[in-house]
Design an enzyme around this catalytic site. Structure first.
Site, PDB file in Angstrom:
ATOM      1  N   ASP A 158       0.752  -1.466  -0.192  1.00 12.66           N
ATOM      2  CA  ASP A 158       0.093  -0.047  -0.040  1.00 12.66           C
ATOM      3  C   ASP A 158       0.942   1.210   0.004  1.00 12.66           C
ATOM      4  OD1 ASP A 158      -2.397  -1.308  -0.121  1.00 12.66           O
ATOM      5  OD2 ASP A 158      -2.936  -0.698   1.913  1.00 12.66           O
ATOM      6  N   ASP A 311      -7.020  -7.514  13.989  1.00 12.88           N
ATOM      7  CA  ASP A 311      -6.522  -8.950  14.387  1.00 12.88           C
ATOM      8  C   ASP A 311      -7.630  -9.390  15.635  1.00 12.88           C
ATOM      9  OD1 ASP A 311      -5.594  -6.932  16.294  1.00 12.88           O
ATOM     10  OD2 ASP A 311      -3.387  -7.456  15.506  1.00 12.88           O
TER      11      ASP A 311
END
EC number: 2.4.1.32
Length: 556
Positions: A158, A311
């Site tokens: 990214d 996460d």
């Protein structure tokens, strides 16, 4: 005319009786002094009187209540730490290794099928402007021991910096020419940040042939046998969704700040993760150095960017679906600790704000879940979230940095010795078990953790009430070998605003004042702690922590 005419409009008889009732425990002379001060034209005397009233009626009772609340939280936290210590001691003494509870068989080539007997594994490496570490992480992933036709290395870049993106692409091309099945994936935007990148990565057509996905952040370097140690657990135990490894830090000795971070994270892995895995097969996924069963990941809804801890979010949702997790303490993956204070502050803000915000959004779903036992719900809500993500931060800042120092100014407010000294000492020693070789740094660790507690308390409030920078995602800067090779320019004239943190300085001044006040007027030795802790806040407030890296030296 009286300078304070409003006082003369008060019902003096009523107020006088009120003053007398407040001071009835004292002498009659004290009561008369109160009345005379109130009737006096002296503004100083009246302000003093009002302060005495507010102190007696509001401040002292409030502080006494807060002390009681903190005592309760201290006992709760001590019990929690003791419980975790007992569990880990039991695991160590009776050698309750994962192989005793989960089936594990070494991967071997089938005589007839050959490498086809190995499952397809996807290895994801999300990156963002991390040219300092991209080469070593890609190289480590490409060296993982697994049949080349049964593994796909997926680099999710990214980066907004053209130089970083070009470097990553060249590294992928280099390994591709050597026969490694590696892909270089980019996006037109950064929607969802890391969660968005991982989600987009899972949508590629070639991922459909994969059974498992291993995830490594850009600074992680797995050993070649990583998949051989993790994937067999997933193959032979269909209820397992995740196998998590432990972080090992290559730069732990770089400076005092990295040593203190290592102590905290060692406790997290050695104690917290192991307890969760051993008791309820639940813990927070660390976002890297783990392998997921792709079917479990998809069944749980995939990657979600509703919080900055995607996460942990995924781990909670998978648990609510009935999946189990396994943590392997001796499976170590090399990684890098933040060595600049700016990077550490950003990381700690996200790690504190995110779980609090996740609890706000997921508590109801946890309570209503039909796939999770009552005891496991209790563990998730009370132990995992409330005690470790909420109470620990509130207690550290409010009690040890605000309320305990205030008892010097208000002698009427007392804290028992067991709560002020004995209990914190026991908790600290229990926590130090996670890294015995660093026990000589214990005092510095306590002072540093207390100084960082202000940042965490602010982040906690933002997460719980969903305000301010609750969705702020700042990638933790990794420097790789740049500090060793002096690629970062030395900038002697640092801008003052880049280093100074005003709130920490204010708390440091408050502690210093309380310490001096205790020396002059106090009857105990609390000033020793107060003065040392004030120095810690000043050090943090002026940014004299870690390796200073100017903003211009790395990419945002």
């Amino acid at each position: 005319m009286s300078p304070l005419p409003i006082f003369h409009r008060l019902p003096h008889a009523t107020f006088s009786s009120f003053l007398l009732s407040l001071s009835q425990a004292g002498s009659s002379k004290t009561s008369v002094a109160f009345l005379n001060a109130f009737k006096s034209e002296d503004i100083i005397a009246r302000i003093g009187l009002w302060w005495q009233l507010i102190r007696a009626v509001v401040v002292v009772p409030v502080f006494k209540f807060l002390v009681l609340l903190c005592l309760v939280m201290s006992v709760m936290f001590f019990v929690e730490v003791m419980y975790m210590g007992i569990v880990v001691l039991y695991v160590k003494l009776f050698k309750r290794k994962p192989e005793k509870f989960y089936k594990w068989e070494a991967m071997e080539d089938d005589v007839e099928c050959g490498s086809a007997s190995y499952p397809m594994v996807l290895v994801q490496i999300p990156m963002y402007n991390e040219k300092e570490v991209c080469e070593q992480s890609i190289a480590a992933a490409c060296k993982i021991s697994w049949p080349s036709n049964r593994i796909i290395i997926q680099v999710l870049d990214d980066s907004t910096d053209p130089a970083s993106k070009e470097l990553v692409k060249k590294e992928c091309d280099r390994w591709s020419k050597e026969g490694v099945n590696i892909t270089f994936e980019i996006r037109d935007n950064r929607n969802g940040y890391k969660a968005g990148a991982l989600r987009e990565g899972m949508r590629h057509s070639y991922v459909k042939q994969c059974d498992y996905v291993a995830i490594f952040d850009a600074d992680f370097q797995p050993d070649p046998d990583f998949l051989h140690r993790t994937v067999p657990f997933l193959i032979h135990n269909p209820k397992l969704a995740l196998v998590q490894g432990r972080w090992e830090f290559v730069n732990a000795g770089q400076c005092m700040m990295t040593r203190l971070q290592e102590m905290s994270l060692s406790y997290h892995f050695t104690i917290e993760q192991q307890v969760g895995s051993s008791t309820f097969a639940f813990f927070g996924f660390n976002g890297t150095a783990g392998v997921w069963r792709i079917s479990a990941l998809n069944e749980s809804g995939g990657w979600n960017d509703q919080t900055t801890v995607e996460d942990m979010d995924l781990a909670v949702r998978a648990t609510l679906r009935g999946w189990k997790f396994l943590y392997i303490d001796d499976l170590k993956v090399k990684s890098e600790l933040p060595c600049s204070f700016k990077a550490l502050r950003s990381q700690q803000h996200r790690w504190t704000c995110g779980p609090a915000n996740l609890l706000r959004k997921m508590a109801g779903q946890i309570i209503r879940s039909e796939n999770v036992s009552l005891w496991k719900k209790w563990y998730m809500l009370y132990s995992f979230f409330f005690m470790r993500k909420i109470v620990a931060h509130i207690l550290t800042f409010c009690f040890y940095c605000v309320i305990l120092p205030a008892t010097v100014l208000f002698p009427e407010v007392t804290v028992p010795k067991w709560a002020a000294f004995y209990l914190p000492s026991l908790i600290t020693l229990l926590i130090a078990i996670g890294r015995l070789r660093s026990i000589h740094l214990l005092a510095f660790w306590v002072l540093f953790e207390n100084a960082m507690s202000l940042l965490r308390a602010k982040a906690l409030v933002m997460g719980l009430f969903e305000t301010g920078r609750v969705q702020e995602w700042v990638v933790t800067e990794k420097l790789g070998d740049t500090l060793k090779t002096k690629l970062i320019p030395q900038v002697p004239n640092v801008r003052f605003r880049e280093r100074v943190h005003l709130l920490e300085l204010l708390v440091g001044a408050y502690l210093l004042f309380c310490g001096i006040y205790d020396i002059v007027y106090g009857k105990n030795t609390l000033y020793v702690y107060l003065l040392f802790q004030s120095v810690a806040f000043f050090v943090v407030g002026f940014g004299f922590v870690g390796k200073y890296v100017p903003a211009s030296s790395y990419l945002a």
